[in-house]
Design a protein around this motif. Sequence first.
Motif, PDB file in Angstrom:
ATOM      1  N   VAL A  89      -6.345   5.248   0.739  1.00  0.00           N
ATOM      2  CA  VAL A  89      -6.997   5.096   2.035  1.00  0.00           C
ATOM      3  C   VAL A  89      -7.714   3.746   2.111  1.00  0.00           C
ATOM      4  N   VAL A  90      -8.354   3.356   1.007  1.00  0.00           N
ATOM      5  CA  VAL A  90      -8.982   2.031   0.979  1.00  0.00           C
ATOM      6  C   VAL A  90      -7.913   0.942   1.180  1.00  0.00           C
ATOM      7  N   ARG A  91      -6.719   1.189   0.661  1.00  0.00           N
ATOM      8  CA  ARG A  91      -5.626   0.210   0.823  1.00  0.00           C
ATOM      9  C   ARG A  91      -5.031   0.226   2.233  1.00  0.00           C
ATOM     10  N   GLY A  92      -5.467   1.163   3.060  1.00  0.00           N
ATOM     11  CA  GLY A  92      -5.021   1.138   4.459  1.00  0.00           C
ATOM     12  C   GLY A  92      -4.049   2.240   4.859  1.00  0.00           C
ATOM     13  N   CYS A  93      -3.674   3.109   3.916  1.00  0.00           N
ATOM     14  CA  CYS A  93      -2.786   4.214   4.283  1.00  0.00           C
ATOM     15  C   CYS A  93      -3.580   5.236   5.107  1.00  0.00           C
ATOM     16  N   ALA A  94      -2.891   5.906   6.026  1.00  0.00           N
ATOM     17  CA  ALA A  94      -3.564   6.906   6.856  1.00  0.00           C
ATOM     18  C   ALA A  94      -3.981   8.093   5.984  1.00  0.00           C
TER      19      ALA A  94
ATOM     20  N   PRO B 226       0.721   0.526   6.781  1.00  0.00           N
ATOM     21  CA  PRO B 226      -0.371  -0.355   7.216  1.00  0.00           C
ATOM     22  C   PRO B 226       0.053  -1.823   7.340  1.00  0.00           C
ATOM     23  N   ASN B 227      -0.723  -2.558   8.046  1.00  0.00           N
ATOM     24  CA  ASN B 227      -0.590  -4.020   8.183  1.00  0.00           C
ATOM     25  C   ASN B 227       0.724  -4.470   8.824  1.00  0.00           C
TER      26      ASN B 227
ATOM     27  N   PRO C 217       0.820  -1.224   0.000  1.00  0.00           N
ATOM     28  CA  PRO C 217       0.000   0.000   0.000  1.00  0.00           C
ATOM     29  C   PRO C 217       0.852   1.270   0.000  1.00  0.00           C
ATOM     30  N   SER C 218       1.939   1.295   0.755  1.00  0.00           N
ATOM     31  CA  SER C 218       2.764   2.509   0.817  1.00  0.00           C
ATOM     32  C   SER C 218       3.526   2.748  -0.475  1.00  0.00           C
ATOM     33  N   THR C 219       4.122   1.705  -1.034  1.00  0.00           N
ATOM     34  CA  THR C 219       4.875   1.933  -2.274  1.00  0.00           C
ATOM     35  C   THR C 219       3.914   2.220  -3.429  1.00  0.00           C
ATOM     36  N   PHE C 220       2.753   1.586  -3.403  1.00  0.00           N
ATOM     37  CA  PHE C 220       1.742   1.881  -4.417  1.00  0.00           C
ATOM     38  C   PHE C 220       1.400   3.368  -4.362  1.00  0.00           C
ATOM     39  N   SER C 221       1.172   3.845  -3.149  1.00  0.00           N
ATOM     40  CA  SER C 221       0.816   5.242  -2.949  1.00  0.00           C
ATOM     41  C   SER C 221       1.954   6.168  -3.384  1.00  0.00           C
ATOM     42  N   LEU C 222       3.176   5.865  -2.948  1.00  0.00           N
ATOM     43  CA  LEU C 222       4.308   6.754  -3.224  1.00  0.00           C
ATOM     44  C   LEU C 222       4.705   6.789  -4.692  1.00  0.00           C
TER      45      LEU C 222
ATOM     46  N   TYR D 278       7.981  10.881   6.007  1.00  0.00           N
ATOM     47  CA  TYR D 278       8.798   9.851   6.648  1.00  0.00           C
ATOM     48  C   TYR D 278       8.230   9.398   7.996  1.00  0.00           C
ATOM     49  N   GLY D 279       7.028   9.845   8.274  1.00  0.00           N
ATOM     50  CA  GLY D 279       6.293   9.286   9.406  1.00  0.00           C
ATOM     51  C   GLY D 279       6.011   7.815   9.176  1.00  0.00           C
ATOM     52  N   MET D 280       6.235   7.355   7.932  1.00  0.00           N
ATOM     53  CA  MET D 280       6.053   5.933   7.633  1.00  0.00           C
ATOM     54  C   MET D 280       7.188   5.087   8.208  1.00  0.00           C
ATOM     55  N   ALA D 281       8.307   5.720   8.558  1.00  0.00           N
ATOM     56  CA  ALA D 281       9.495   4.950   8.944  1.00  0.00           C
ATOM     57  C   ALA D 281       9.439   4.448  10.379  1.00  0.00           C
ATOM     58  N   LEU D 282      10.099   3.328  10.585  1.00  0.00           N
ATOM     59  CA  LEU D 282      10.216   2.742  11.911  1.00  0.00           C
ATOM     60  C   LEU D 282      11.315   3.470  12.680  1.00  0.00           C
ATOM     61  N   VAL D 283      11.082   3.725  13.952  1.00  0.00           N
ATOM     62  CA  VAL D 283      12.107   4.354  14.786  1.00  0.00           C
ATOM     63  C   VAL D 283      13.215   3.317  15.028  1.00  0.00           C
ATOM     64  N   PRO D 284      14.461   3.639  14.666  1.00  0.00           N
ATOM     65  CA  PRO D 284      15.552   2.667  14.837  1.00  0.00           C
ATOM     66  C   PRO D 284      15.901   2.474  16.315  1.00  0.00           C
TER      67      PRO D 284
END
Lengths: 236, 257
Positions: free
Chosen positions: A112-117, B37-38, A69-74, B159-165
Motif C-alpha cells: 500500500v505504501v508502494r501505491g497498490c490499492a 499505480p503510477n 509495485p504490482s510485480t513486487f506485490s505479486l 486481474y482488476g490490474m489489467a488494462l481494458v483492451p
Amino acid sequence: MTKTFAESGFSGRLIAVEGLDGSGKSTQIYLLKRWLETQGLKVFFSEWNSSELVKSATSKGKKRELLTPSTFSLIHATDFADRYERQLVPLLRAGYLVLCDRYIFTAFGRDVVRGCAPEWVRGIYNFALLPDLTFFFKADLAVSLQRILDGRPQLKYFEAGMDLHLSTDPYESFRIFQGRILEQYLSMSTEFNFHIMDANQPIEAQQSVVRELVSSKLQLSHFAADVTHARPMLAP
Amino acid sequence: MQKPAKTSPRKAAGKSLRNRIVVPLRTARSFFGHGVPNVDLDKLAGRLIVVEGADGSGRSTQISRLVSWLETSGHATVQVGLKRSSLVSEELDQAKRGNILSRSTWSLFYATDFADQLENSILPSLRAGFIVLADRYIYTLMARDLVRGTDMGWLKNLYGMALVPDAVFYLSVSPETLVQRNFAKDFALDYWESGMDLGLSRDMFDSFLKYQALMAKQFQKLQSTYGFNIIDGERSSDEIYAELQQGIETVLATKAG
C-alpha cells in the motif's frame, strides 16, 4: 471477515510476528521457537520471502531493479501462497505450532505504501486465514533505523524504498519509507488484533511477555510431539 | 479525419498500402478494476488488441499475418504473450515440469508474469503509440483457473490490474478440430492443454476433449461478462484473417467512449 485457524477448526495454531526491519521481531520469534522446542512441542518456523522456487525470480527482479509495485506485490504473494499451501496449511492440519516471521500484514503495509490499492492487496491474500496470535513489535522509528544502519551500512534498493523516489539519498529514503510502513501497521493494529510489544524494552523483558502470552492463550500441551499419539489408541 | 473503410478488408489493406496511413484516434482508457499505480491513462496513445483461443485455434498464424499487415500499413507493432516475462518465465517452466505448485500459487505466478509484461512491455509500448498485439490475455488465465475451481471474485480482483483492451477476438474452435490440428502439427497433445492435472481421464485424448470443452464453456461465460468478439475459427485461415483485419480496421478508425 476472515477467520483464524482456531476458528476454522484447525488443530494447529499460527503465531506471527510483525514490525519494521530492526524492531527485533526475528530475535524474539527465534527465542520463542527455542523455548517451544525444548518443551518437546511440534514447531515449524517460516520466514517471509523464502520459498525456494519463487526465490530465484525475486532475487533476479531485485538485482535488476525491475520490479514495479504490482510485480513486487505479486511475487511476494506467490511466495506466500507457495509456503501457505504446501507447508503451513498441512502442518496446521497436523497440529503444529507454526511461527511466522512476517505474515500477510507485511504485504498490506508495504504494498500500500508502494501505491497498490489496499482492497486489491487484501483481496489477493484473502485465501489466507488469520493468525491465532499476532505480535507487533513497536519500536521508536529512530531505534529501528539505528539498528539496521549499525549492522548493515549498505542499504538495498527495494529495502530502502528507492523505487518510490522519495529521496535520492538511500538513508533518507529508508527513513521516510519505514515511517510510512509504521503508519500502515498502526492503522491496522486494532482491526487485526495485534498484541503491541514495546520493542524499546530489553530483549529478556520482551521475551518474558511473549512467552507469558503464548502460554496463556494456547494450551501448549496439545502440541506435544508425543509419538504415542501417532499410533492408534487402545480401547480403555 | 479518417473514416472506417467501407471497402472489403483485403481491398482496404491494399488501399492503405498505396495511400495514406490511418492514424488511430485516442480512446478513453480504463482498467478493469484497481489497475496498477503510477499510470497516466491519457498518455496511452497506442492500441491494445487481443487474440484469444486454444492451442491449435490458429492464433499464432493469424497474429504473424496481422503483424506483417499492420507494419506494412505503417503501424509500429509489438507482440506480447503469456509466459514471456523476463522476471518469472524460467521459474514457471521449471515449476510446470515438476507440476509442484498448488492452486493459488499457480494463479499468482501467472499473474506476476502478466503484471511484468503489462508494466514493462504493454504500457510502455502503448505510451509510445504502438499497436500491441497480445497473443492471449487475462481471459485465458482466468478460464484456466476457473476450470480448476478458483473463485471468480478473487480472479476479478486480481486481474482488476489489467488494462481494458481496445478489442478482443476469440477464435472459437471445437475440441474435435483442435485435436486434429494439434496432431497435424506435433503428432502429440500437450500435457497442460489436455488438462491432465485435473484427472478428468487417464486417457490423454479423452482428457483433451473434456478439458477443451470445459475451457470453451468458461470462455462463453467470460464473453458474457467482458463482451469480446467471437470469431468462427473453423473456417479457412484466409477467411478468419479477413474478419480480423476488418475488426482491427474498425478499431484503428473508431473513437471509443
